[in-house]
Enzyme design. Structure first.
Site, short mmCIF file in Angstrom:
data_model
loop_
_atom_site.label_atom_id
_atom_site.label_comp_id
_atom_site.label_asym_id
_atom_site.label_seq_id
_atom_site.Cartn_x
_atom_site.Cartn_y
_atom_site.Cartn_z
N LEU A 91 -5.70 -12.55 55.82
CA LEU A 91 -6.84 -11.86 55.21
C LEU A 91 -6.46 -11.18 53.92
O LEU A 91 -7.30 -10.98 53.04
CB LEU A 91 -7.37 -10.80 56.19
CG LEU A 91 -7.84 -11.30 57.56
CD1 LEU A 91 -8.24 -10.12 58.43
CD2 LEU A 91 -8.99 -12.27 57.40
N GLY A 92 -5.20 -10.79 53.79
CA GLY A 92 -4.77 -10.10 52.59
C GLY A 92 -3.29 -9.81 52.64
O GLY A 92 -2.63 -9.99 53.66
N GLU A 93 -2.77 -9.35 51.50
CA GLU A 93 -1.35 -9.01 51.39
C GLU A 93 -1.24 -7.54 51.05
O GLU A 93 -1.87 -7.06 50.11
CB GLU A 93 -0.68 -9.84 50.29
CG GLU A 93 -0.75 -11.35 50.52
CD GLU A 93 0.12 -11.82 51.66
OE1 GLU A 93 1.05 -11.07 52.03
OE2 GLU A 93 -0.12 -12.92 52.18
N VAL A 96 -1.71 -9.32 56.37
CA VAL A 96 -2.72 -9.01 57.37
C VAL A 96 -3.40 -10.30 57.80
O VAL A 96 -3.82 -11.10 56.97
CB VAL A 96 -3.77 -8.02 56.82
CG1 VAL A 96 -4.80 -7.68 57.90
CG2 VAL A 96 -3.08 -6.75 56.33
N ASP A 112 -3.05 8.02 48.95
CA ASP A 112 -3.29 6.78 48.21
C ASP A 112 -4.75 6.36 48.30
O ASP A 112 -5.08 5.24 48.68
CB ASP A 112 -2.38 5.67 48.76
CG ASP A 112 -2.19 4.54 47.76
OD1 ASP A 112 -2.44 4.75 46.56
OD2 ASP A 112 -1.79 3.43 48.18
#
Length: 408
Positions: free
Chosen positions: A82-84, A90, A211
């Protein structure tokens, strides 16, 4: 055996952020800013369990078997990504909603599985921080951590799946799926994120979310905002005291200038970051964009002189909003953003005050969205695509480039 982390007092020096890179760090971590003024107060790590075994056992999370998570994600297949993130990828997976055992793809409950790189010590610290914070907190505007897995060198976190992905994608990505967020949805997302931060800043939690940025604001099927990625979060101090961090971490462009200069971190540091995100939502521009003309590359510096001027404000507002807003409301949102990004921390509002202001603007928006009747009958209220927030929630969309817990 768990690995105990040191509780030594931090005494490192703040790193410099270069102008040509979004993230600059001498140790492989994200670098960022923060704010605060007054005397520095050196503090140790949060007074929470520092041994990984003790910390994990103290949580109410599901302890997953690695074999189950491998089945749930189809062996962490690349097409499930799904993503980095900073320290790992992920993956999308499926589990039975009752037993939490692996389920066939497309059945059961969808989850987001974050698998950390084995060689990253900082990633391990963030792993424990995620468990420490999300494992204890429960709030409608915080991403839910379902469980974890720790087997040998493998460290995995299991979260609820957020179908709409990140706010970053909806503001800045182009494509058939990512229609521009309407004015109403932007206010809704801003209020939800503010409520999440206000909860963290509360008397019982006192957590400083270090963050805060658009990629860490995730959206469910109804565009409810939830904060994710607590690897850099820290327990705050009471009164006027603050944390001092010699390793300045975060994301370039979002943090208050004082933190970059001093490492002095307070809740008002996060308020500054919220102001930057609010400005991104107003303008549809990134906090840092090297593709724009030189004087427009840093959003805060470019937009700040325009926010208090009613005529100049038009040049800041995202032209994709197509007049969906009332100017008096837009002025109030711009003024709120201007207060948040004040160079003087004491002049910034608290997150509680921000929530109150955004709730008032929501009430005004709801009244304005009530269609006024004329002699010719009811007039249609103008809404952009997917403004209702409940259409096509399960549609697939292009995989984002880099952000935790994105959905397809």
């Amino acid at each position: 055996m768990g690995i105990c982390l040191s509780t030594r007092i931090k005494a490192e020096s703040a790193t410099q952020i270069g102008g040509n890179s979004k993230y600059v760090s001498t140790n492989g971590n994200h670098t960022g800013n923060s704010s605060g003024d007054g005397d520095f107060v050196l503090v140790s790590e949060p007074p929470t369990p520092q041994c990984e075994g003790e910390m994990l056992q103290s949580s109410n999370l599901k302890n997953f078997e690695l074999s189950d998570l491998m089945m749930a994600t189809r062996n962490f297949r690349p097409d499930s990504v799904l993503g980095e993130g900073r320290f790992g990828s992920v993956f999308k997976g499926w589990i039975d909603k009752d037993s939490f055992t692996a389920a066939k793809p497309g059945t059961g409950m969808v989850i987001a599985v974050r698998k950390l790189h084995q060689e990253s010590f900082q990633g391990h610290r963030e792993y424990l921080a995620e468990v420490n914070y999300l494992g204890k907190f429960s709030h409608p505007h915080l991403v839910k951590l379902i469980g974890y897995c720790l087997e040998d060198e493998d460290r995995v976190l299991v979260y609820e799946f957020m179908p709409r992905g990140s706010l970053e994608n909806h503001l800045f990505m182009r494509g058939s799926y990512f229609q521009p967020l309407s004015w109403n949805l932007r206010l809704k997302v801003a209020l939800g994120a503010a409520k999440g931060l206000a909860y963290l800043h509360g008397a019982e939690t006192k957590v400083i979310y270090r963050d805060f940025k658009t990629s860490n604001i995730l959206l469910d099927s109804n565009y409810n905002a939830k904060l994710s990625d607590f690897g850099l979060a820290k327990v705050g101090q009471s009164g006027d005291k603050s944390c001092v961090f010699t390793r300045v971490m975060g994301t370039y462009g979002y943090a208050a200038p004082e933190f970059l200069a001093t490492g002095h971190l307070t809740a008002k540091s996060v308020v500054y970051s919220f102001g930057v995100v609010l400005l991104e939502m107003l303008s549809g521009r990134r906090a840092i964009d090297k593709n724009r003309p030189y004087k427009q590359q840093k959003l805060v510096e470019w937009a700040k002189p325009h926010l208090a001027n009613n005529r100049k404000l038009f040049s800041v507002l995202d032209n994709r909003l197509e007049g969906q807003y009332a100017m008096d409301v837009a002025h109030r949102v711009a003024n709120l953003a201007l207060q948040c990004i004040s160079t003087e921390p004491k002049l910034r509002p608290t997150m509680k005050e921000i929530v109150k202001e955004l709730e008032q603007l929501q009430d005004i928006k709801n009244v304005e969205n009530t269609c006024s009747r004329t002699s010719n009958g009811p007039r249609q209220c103008r809404q952009s695509a997917k403004d209702a927030g409940n259409k096509d929630a399960n549609d697939a969309y292009p995989r984002p480039s880099a952000s935790p817990l994105h959905s397809k």
